[in-house]
Design an enzyme around this catalytic site. Structure first.
Site, PDB file in Angstrom:
ATOM      1  N   ASP A   1      -8.963  -0.590  38.215  1.00  0.00           N
ATOM      2  CA  ASP A   1      -7.606  -0.031  38.207  1.00  0.00           C
ATOM      3  C   ASP A   1      -6.868  -0.485  39.467  1.00  0.00           C
ATOM      4  O   ASP A   1      -7.429  -0.500  40.561  1.00  0.00           O
ATOM      5  CB  ASP A   1      -7.684   1.509  38.137  1.00  0.00           C
ATOM      6  CG  ASP A   1      -6.371   2.126  37.718  1.00  0.00           C
ATOM      7  OD1 ASP A   1      -6.298   2.669  36.602  1.00  0.00           O
ATOM      8  OD2 ASP A   1      -5.395   2.062  38.514  1.00  0.00           O
ATOM      9  N   ILE A   2      -5.598  -0.819  39.315  1.00  0.00           N
ATOM     10  CA  ILE A   2      -4.787  -1.313  40.434  1.00  0.00           C
ATOM     11  C   ILE A   2      -4.484  -0.198  41.442  1.00  0.00           C
ATOM     12  O   ILE A   2      -4.193  -0.478  42.606  1.00  0.00           O
ATOM     13  CB  ILE A   2      -3.475  -1.945  39.893  1.00  0.00           C
ATOM     14  CG1 ILE A   2      -2.898  -2.931  40.887  1.00  0.00           C
ATOM     15  CG2 ILE A   2      -2.472  -0.888  39.479  1.00  0.00           C
ATOM     16  CD1 ILE A   2      -1.783  -3.799  40.315  1.00  0.00           C
TER      17      ILE A   2
ATOM     18  N   ASN B   1      -6.450   9.437  28.354  1.00  0.00           N
ATOM     19  CA  ASN B   1      -5.235  10.230  28.231  1.00  0.00           C
ATOM     20  C   ASN B   1      -4.489   9.860  26.952  1.00  0.00           C
ATOM     21  O   ASN B   1      -4.458   8.688  26.563  1.00  0.00           O
ATOM     22  CB  ASN B   1      -4.324   9.975  29.439  1.00  0.00           C
ATOM     23  CG  ASN B   1      -4.957  10.435  30.743  1.00  0.00           C
ATOM     24  OD1 ASN B   1      -5.573  11.493  30.802  1.00  0.00           O
ATOM     25  ND2 ASN B   1      -4.828   9.639  31.792  1.00  0.00           N
TER      26      ASN B   1
ATOM     27  N   GLY C   1      -0.269  12.385  30.620  1.00  0.00           N
ATOM     28  CA  GLY C   1       0.050  11.404  31.654  1.00  0.00           C
ATOM     29  C   GLY C   1      -0.243   9.975  31.260  1.00  0.00           C
ATOM     30  O   GLY C   1      -0.369   9.109  32.134  1.00  0.00           O
ATOM     31  N   GLN C   2      -0.353   9.700  29.952  1.00  0.00           N
ATOM     32  CA  GLN C   2      -0.586   8.310  29.548  1.00  0.00           C
ATOM     33  C   GLN C   2       0.624   7.463  29.949  1.00  0.00           C
ATOM     34  O   GLN C   2       1.764   7.825  29.660  1.00  0.00           O
ATOM     35  CB  GLN C   2      -0.819   8.202  28.032  1.00  0.00           C
ATOM     36  CG  GLN C   2      -1.158   6.782  27.595  1.00  0.00           C
ATOM     37  CD  GLN C   2      -1.562   6.658  26.119  1.00  0.00           C
ATOM     38  OE1 GLN C   2      -1.541   7.640  25.377  1.00  0.00           O
ATOM     39  NE2 GLN C   2      -1.916   5.456  25.717  1.00  0.00           N
ATOM     40  N   SER C   3       0.371   6.371  30.637  1.00  0.00           N
ATOM     41  CA  SER C   3       1.468   5.509  31.094  1.00  0.00           C
ATOM     42  C   SER C   3       1.393   4.108  30.502  1.00  0.00           C
ATOM     43  O   SER C   3       2.404   3.404  30.477  1.00  0.00           O
ATOM     44  CB  SER C   3       1.492   5.430  32.621  1.00  0.00           C
ATOM     45  OG  SER C   3       0.273   4.904  33.119  1.00  0.00           O
TER      46      SER C   3
ATOM     47  N   HIS D   1      -7.286   3.160  26.727  1.00  0.00           N
ATOM     48  CA  HIS D   1      -8.185   2.752  27.813  1.00  0.00           C
ATOM     49  C   HIS D   1      -8.991   3.947  28.252  1.00  0.00           C
ATOM     50  O   HIS D   1      -8.467   5.056  28.388  1.00  0.00           O
ATOM     51  CB  HIS D   1      -7.392   2.164  28.984  1.00  0.00           C
ATOM     52  CG  HIS D   1      -6.188   2.961  29.387  1.00  0.00           C
ATOM     53  ND1 HIS D   1      -4.997   2.919  28.671  1.00  0.00           N
ATOM     54  CD2 HIS D   1      -5.995   3.830  30.398  1.00  0.00           C
ATOM     55  CE1 HIS D   1      -4.129   3.730  29.248  1.00  0.00           C
ATOM     56  NE2 HIS D   1      -4.715   4.303  30.292  1.00  0.00           N
ATOM     57  N   LEU D   2     -10.268   3.687  28.474  1.00  0.00           N
ATOM     58  CA  LEU D   2     -11.157   4.719  28.980  1.00  0.00           C
ATOM     59  C   LEU D   2     -11.251   4.539  30.487  1.00  0.00           C
ATOM     60  O   LEU D   2     -11.668   3.483  30.968  1.00  0.00           O
ATOM     61  CB  LEU D   2     -12.539   4.557  28.325  1.00  0.00           C
ATOM     62  CG  LEU D   2     -13.545   5.676  28.557  1.00  0.00           C
ATOM     63  CD1 LEU D   2     -13.062   6.993  27.964  1.00  0.00           C
ATOM     64  CD2 LEU D   2     -14.899   5.295  27.954  1.00  0.00           C
TER      65      LEU D   2
END
Ligand code: 5GP
Ligand code: ZN
Length: 114
Positions: free
Chosen positions: A30-31, A87, A93-95, A100-101
């Site tokens: 994750d970034i 999410n 809060g899914q963006s 994706h897990l």
């Protein structure tokens, strides 16, 4: 999906710090990590949310968890413990709308989540 960030990572158009790449699944760091280990495990098929899953996706969803388990061992967090989260939609809060897990570990997690 040409305008999907994670599809662009799968195609290689956008660079990712890849941890695992097989025929069905991609995993990358994750970034904006929320823990010492924060990896996203995604299917190569574009599926926007959990709500878009059906029976035909059962094996693929299982594969996301098997990959998360394998990476947790690789990262050395499997015995201490880790959290997996997916999410769904705005309240969660899914963006990024390509499922994706999240695999999070390397620190003590609080419960309930915020
Ligand atoms: P969500 O909020 O949808 O559950 O999770 C999306 C995740 O994608 C976030 O943790 C966010 O930091 C991560 N993310 C967003 N853009 C990028 C990117 O360009 N590269 C990587 N590696 N992760 C990203
Ligand atoms: Zn996508």
């Amino acid at each position: 999906m040409t305008d999907c960030l994670f599809c662009k990572m799968i195609s290689g158009e956008i660079k990712a710090d890849v941890v695992l790449d097989d025929d069905k699944v991609l995993a990358f760091r994750d970034i904006n990590p929320q823990a010492p280990v924060h990896i996203l495990v995604i299917p190569k098929e574009h599926i926007a949310t959990i709500n878009d899953l059906d029976e035909a996706h059962s094996d693929m969803v299982g594969q996301l968890y098997l990959v998360a388990k394998q990476i947790a061992a690789q990262e050395g967090i499997h015995e201490a413990g880790y959290r997996t989260v997916m999410n769904c939609n705005a309240d969660a809060g899914q963006s990024v709308y390509h499922i994706h897990l999240h695999l999070l570990g390397g620190r003590l997690m609080a419960w309930p989540p915020g």
